[in-house]
Design a protein around this motif. Structure first.
Motif, PDB file in Angstrom:
ATOM      1  N   VAL A 281      47.213  52.719  33.060  1.00 44.28           N
ATOM      2  CA  VAL A 281      46.816  51.317  32.933  1.00 44.28           C
ATOM      3  C   VAL A 281      46.654  50.722  34.322  1.00 44.28           C
ATOM      4  CG1 VAL A 281      47.582  49.025  32.195  1.00 44.28           C
ATOM      5  CG2 VAL A 281      47.886  50.992  30.686  1.00 44.28           C
ATOM      6  N   THR A 282      45.514  50.083  34.542  1.00 45.69           N
ATOM      7  CA  THR A 282      45.248  49.360  35.780  1.00 45.69           C
ATOM      8  C   THR A 282      45.536  47.888  35.540  1.00 45.69           C
ATOM      9  OG1 THR A 282      43.490  50.897  36.409  1.00 45.69           O
ATOM     10  CG2 THR A 282      43.464  48.745  37.473  1.00 45.69           C
ATOM     11  N   PHE A 283      46.166  47.255  36.506  1.00 46.07           N
ATOM     12  CA  PHE A 283      46.358  45.815  36.448  1.00 46.07           C
ATOM     13  C   PHE A 283      45.260  45.174  37.282  1.00 46.07           C
ATOM     14  CE2 PHE A 283      50.616  47.349  35.527  1.00 46.07           C
ATOM     15  CZ  PHE A 283      50.959  46.558  34.438  1.00 46.07           C
ATOM     16  N   LEU A 284      44.593  44.194  36.711  1.00 44.54           N
ATOM     17  CA  LEU A 284      43.511  43.482  37.380  1.00 44.54           C
ATOM     18  C   LEU A 284      43.970  42.054  37.605  1.00 44.54           C
ATOM     19  CD1 LEU A 284      40.592  43.312  38.397  1.00 44.54           C
ATOM     20  CD2 LEU A 284      39.872  42.967  36.032  1.00 44.54           C
ATOM     21  N   LEU A 285      44.171  41.696  38.857  1.00 38.02           N
ATOM     22  CA  LEU A 285      44.618  40.357  39.217  1.00 38.02           C
ATOM     23  C   LEU A 285      43.411  39.532  39.637  1.00 38.02           C
ATOM     24  CD1 LEU A 285      46.835  38.269  39.886  1.00 38.02           C
ATOM     25  CD2 LEU A 285      47.028  39.357  42.143  1.00 38.02           C
ATOM     26  N   VAL A 286      43.151  38.458  38.903  1.00 39.13           N
ATOM     27  CA  VAL A 286      42.031  37.571  39.211  1.00 39.13           C
ATOM     28  C   VAL A 286      42.641  36.323  39.853  1.00 39.13           C
ATOM     29  CG1 VAL A 286      39.975  36.413  38.342  1.00 39.13           C
ATOM     30  CG2 VAL A 286      40.864  38.468  37.171  1.00 39.13           C
ATOM     31  N   GLU A 287      42.608  36.312  41.180  1.00 39.25           N
ATOM     32  CA  GLU A 287      43.316  35.290  41.941  1.00 39.25           C
ATOM     33  C   GLU A 287      42.629  35.059  43.285  1.00 39.25           C
ATOM     34  OE1 GLU A 287      45.206  32.523  43.073  1.00 39.25           O
ATOM     35  OE2 GLU A 287      46.439  33.314  41.419  1.00 39.25           O
ATOM     36  N   ASP A 288      42.362  33.800  43.621  1.00 48.21           N
ATOM     37  CA  ASP A 288      41.694  33.495  44.891  1.00 48.21           C
ATOM     38  C   ASP A 288      42.658  33.074  45.988  1.00 48.21           C
ATOM     39  OD1 ASP A 288      42.135  31.051  43.426  1.00 48.21           O
ATOM     40  OD2 ASP A 288      40.837  30.041  44.857  1.00 48.21           O
ATOM     41  N   ASP A 289      43.901  32.835  45.671  1.00 48.23           N
ATOM     42  CA  ASP A 289      44.883  32.393  46.659  1.00 48.23           C
ATOM     43  C   ASP A 289      45.582  33.607  47.265  1.00 48.23           C
ATOM     44  OD1 ASP A 289      47.510  31.606  47.729  1.00 48.23           O
ATOM     45  OD2 ASP A 289      47.004  29.611  46.953  1.00 48.23           O
ATOM     46  N   ALA A 290      45.371  33.823  48.569  1.00 49.83           N
ATOM     47  CA  ALA A 290      45.917  35.008  49.248  1.00 49.83           C
ATOM     48  C   ALA A 290      47.445  35.050  49.200  1.00 49.83           C
ATOM     49  CB  ALA A 290      45.442  35.037  50.706  1.00 49.83           C
ATOM     50  N   VAL A 291      48.100  33.899  49.246  1.00 51.80           N
ATOM     51  CA  VAL A 291      49.568  33.861  49.178  1.00 51.80           C
ATOM     52  C   VAL A 291      50.034  34.329  47.801  1.00 51.80           C
ATOM     53  CG1 VAL A 291      51.592  32.343  49.265  1.00 51.80           C
ATOM     54  CG2 VAL A 291      49.744  32.070  50.940  1.00 51.80           C
TER      55      VAL A 291
ATOM     56  N   ILE B 109      56.584  49.050  40.291  1.00 54.57           N
ATOM     57  CA  ILE B 109      55.433  49.259  39.409  1.00 54.57           C
ATOM     58  C   ILE B 109      54.391  49.991  40.236  1.00 54.57           C
ATOM     59  CG2 ILE B 109      53.627  48.176  38.021  1.00 54.57           C
ATOM     60  CD1 ILE B 109      55.546  45.767  37.697  1.00 54.57           C
ATOM     61  N   ARG B 110      54.098  51.215  39.851  1.00 60.99           N
ATOM     62  CA  ARG B 110      53.205  52.055  40.658  1.00 60.99           C
ATOM     63  C   ARG B 110      51.768  52.069  40.144  1.00 60.99           C
ATOM     64  NH1 ARG B 110      58.236  54.140  40.978  1.00 60.99           N
ATOM     65  NH2 ARG B 110      58.976  54.710  43.057  1.00 60.99           N
ATOM     66  N   ASN B 111      51.518  51.356  39.076  1.00 61.03           N
ATOM     67  CA  ASN B 111      50.159  51.291  38.560  1.00 61.03           C
ATOM     68  C   ASN B 111      49.249  50.634  39.583  1.00 61.03           C
ATOM     69  OD1 ASN B 111      52.174  51.148  36.298  1.00 61.03           O
ATOM     70  ND2 ASN B 111      50.315  51.559  35.145  1.00 61.03           N
ATOM     71  N   GLU B 112      47.992  51.019  39.544  1.00 60.68           N
ATOM     72  CA  GLU B 112      47.018  50.431  40.465  1.00 60.68           C
ATOM     73  C   GLU B 112      46.870  48.940  40.177  1.00 60.68           C
ATOM     74  OE1 GLU B 112      42.427  51.070  41.994  1.00 60.68           O
ATOM     75  OE2 GLU B 112      43.082  52.037  40.148  1.00 60.68           O
ATOM     76  N   LEU B 113      46.792  48.160  41.239  1.00 54.95           N
ATOM     77  CA  LEU B 113      46.548  46.725  41.155  1.00 54.95           C
ATOM     78  C   LEU B 113      45.229  46.450  41.860  1.00 54.95           C
ATOM     79  CD1 LEU B 113      47.541  43.835  40.410  1.00 54.95           C
ATOM     80  CD2 LEU B 113      48.606  43.772  42.687  1.00 54.95           C
ATOM     81  N   VAL B 114      44.235  46.026  41.102  1.00 54.47           N
ATOM     82  CA  VAL B 114      42.920  45.684  41.649  1.00 54.47           C
ATOM     83  C   VAL B 114      42.847  44.163  41.698  1.00 54.47           C
ATOM     84  CG1 VAL B 114      40.418  45.795  41.267  1.00 54.47           C
ATOM     85  CG2 VAL B 114      41.865  47.773  40.712  1.00 54.47           C
ATOM     86  N   VAL B 115      42.402  43.630  42.828  1.00 55.99           N
ATOM     87  CA  VAL B 115      42.327  42.183  43.009  1.00 55.99           C
ATOM     88  C   VAL B 115      40.873  41.739  43.032  1.00 55.99           C
ATOM     89  CG1 VAL B 115      42.906  40.239  44.516  1.00 55.99           C
ATOM     90  CG2 VAL B 115      44.497  42.179  44.304  1.00 55.99           C
ATOM     91  N   ALA B 116      40.583  40.715  42.243  1.00 53.21           N
ATOM     92  CA  ALA B 116      39.268  40.063  42.253  1.00 53.21           C
ATOM     93  C   ALA B 116      39.504  38.600  42.617  1.00 53.21           C
ATOM     94  CB  ALA B 116      38.603  40.174  40.892  1.00 53.21           C
ATOM     95  N   ARG B 117      38.592  38.020  43.371  1.00 50.19           N
ATOM     96  CA  ARG B 117      38.777  36.659  43.885  1.00 50.19           C
ATOM     97  C   ARG B 117      38.242  35.570  42.958  1.00 50.19           C
ATOM     98  NH1 ARG B 117      42.749  37.621  47.314  1.00 50.19           N
ATOM     99  NH2 ARG B 117      42.210  39.305  48.694  1.00 50.19           N
ATOM    100  N   ASP B 118      37.419  35.934  41.978  1.00 50.56           N
ATOM    101  CA  ASP B 118      36.891  34.935  41.045  1.00 50.56           C
ATOM    102  C   ASP B 118      36.357  35.631  39.802  1.00 50.56           C
ATOM    103  OD1 ASP B 118      34.053  35.668  41.439  1.00 50.56           O
ATOM    104  OD2 ASP B 118      34.255  34.675  43.386  1.00 50.56           O
ATOM    105  N   GLY B 119      35.942  34.845  38.825  1.00 47.66           N
ATOM    106  CA  GLY B 119      35.464  35.390  37.565  1.00 47.66           C
ATOM    107  C   GLY B 119      34.209  36.233  37.693  1.00 47.66           C
ATOM    108  N   LYS B 120      33.300  35.843  38.555  1.00 55.79           N
ATOM    109  CA  LYS B 120      32.057  36.614  38.718  1.00 55.79           C
ATOM    110  C   LYS B 120      32.335  38.007  39.271  1.00 55.79           C
ATOM    111  CE  LYS B 120      28.780  32.817  39.047  1.00 55.79           C
ATOM    112  NZ  LYS B 120      27.980  33.075  37.871  1.00 55.79           N
ATOM    113  N   GLU B 121      33.194  38.087  40.298  1.00 60.36           N
ATOM    114  CA  GLU B 121      33.550  39.392  40.844  1.00 60.36           C
ATOM    115  C   GLU B 121      34.267  40.239  39.783  1.00 60.36           C
ATOM    116  OE1 GLU B 121      35.732  41.490  44.666  1.00 60.36           O
ATOM    117  OE2 GLU B 121      36.448  39.510  44.045  1.00 60.36           O
TER     118      GLU B 121
END
Length: 142
Positions: free
Chosen positions: A7-17, A31-43
């Motif tokens: 399972v990949t965790f997808l974090l949709v968050e624009d605040d770097a902090v 938690i060793r699962n991959e965490l992919v970060v997207a900065r907005d809904g379009k990405e």
């Protein structure tokens, strides 16, 4: 534990902090699962539809969605996902600072798995992430 170890965790968050706080919580909770970060809904939509130039998610994924995003707000993203035949069953938790009753009701109208208001303290955020970590381990993904 079920067979969803990839399972990949997808974090949709624009605040770097906030991104750093979630990453730190993952590390603290081991938690060793991959965490992919997207900065907005379009990405995020590009990632989920496989059109992003470098970011991808495993077929089994769970999203943490902030509602206050640039370019495409969280509710708009949920509308788009729920109207997409390939993505409509995506597992989405809202992780936001908004404690507004209207936001909560609107998010649940789009079949979210849960609505979590971000804690100000790092220890509380880790508790919230821990709850979701336990959740994915017992549910079966579509």
């Amino acid at each position: 534990m079920n067979g969803n170890k990839d399972v990949t965790f997808l974090l949709v968050e624009d605040d770097a902090v906030d991104v750093l706080a979630v990453e730190r919580s993952f590390k603290d909770l081991k938690i060793r699962n991959e965490l992919v970060v997207a900065r907005d809904g379009k990405e995020t939509l590009e990632i989920l539809r496989g059109t992003h130039e470098s970011k991808k998610v495993a077929p089994s994924f769970m999203s943490f969605l902030d509602l206050n995003l640039p370019r495409m707000r969280g509710i708009e993203f949920l509308e788009e996902v729920r109207n997409d035949p390939q993505l409509h069953s995506s597992l989405v938790f809202v992780l936001t600072t908004s404690n507004d009753e209207r936001d909560r009701r609107e998010a649940y109208k789009h079949n979210i798995a849960g609505y979590v208001v971000k804690a100000a303290e790092a220890s509380s955020l880790s508790e919230e992430i821990s709850m979701v970590d336990h959740y994915w381990r017992v549910v079966e993904f579509p």
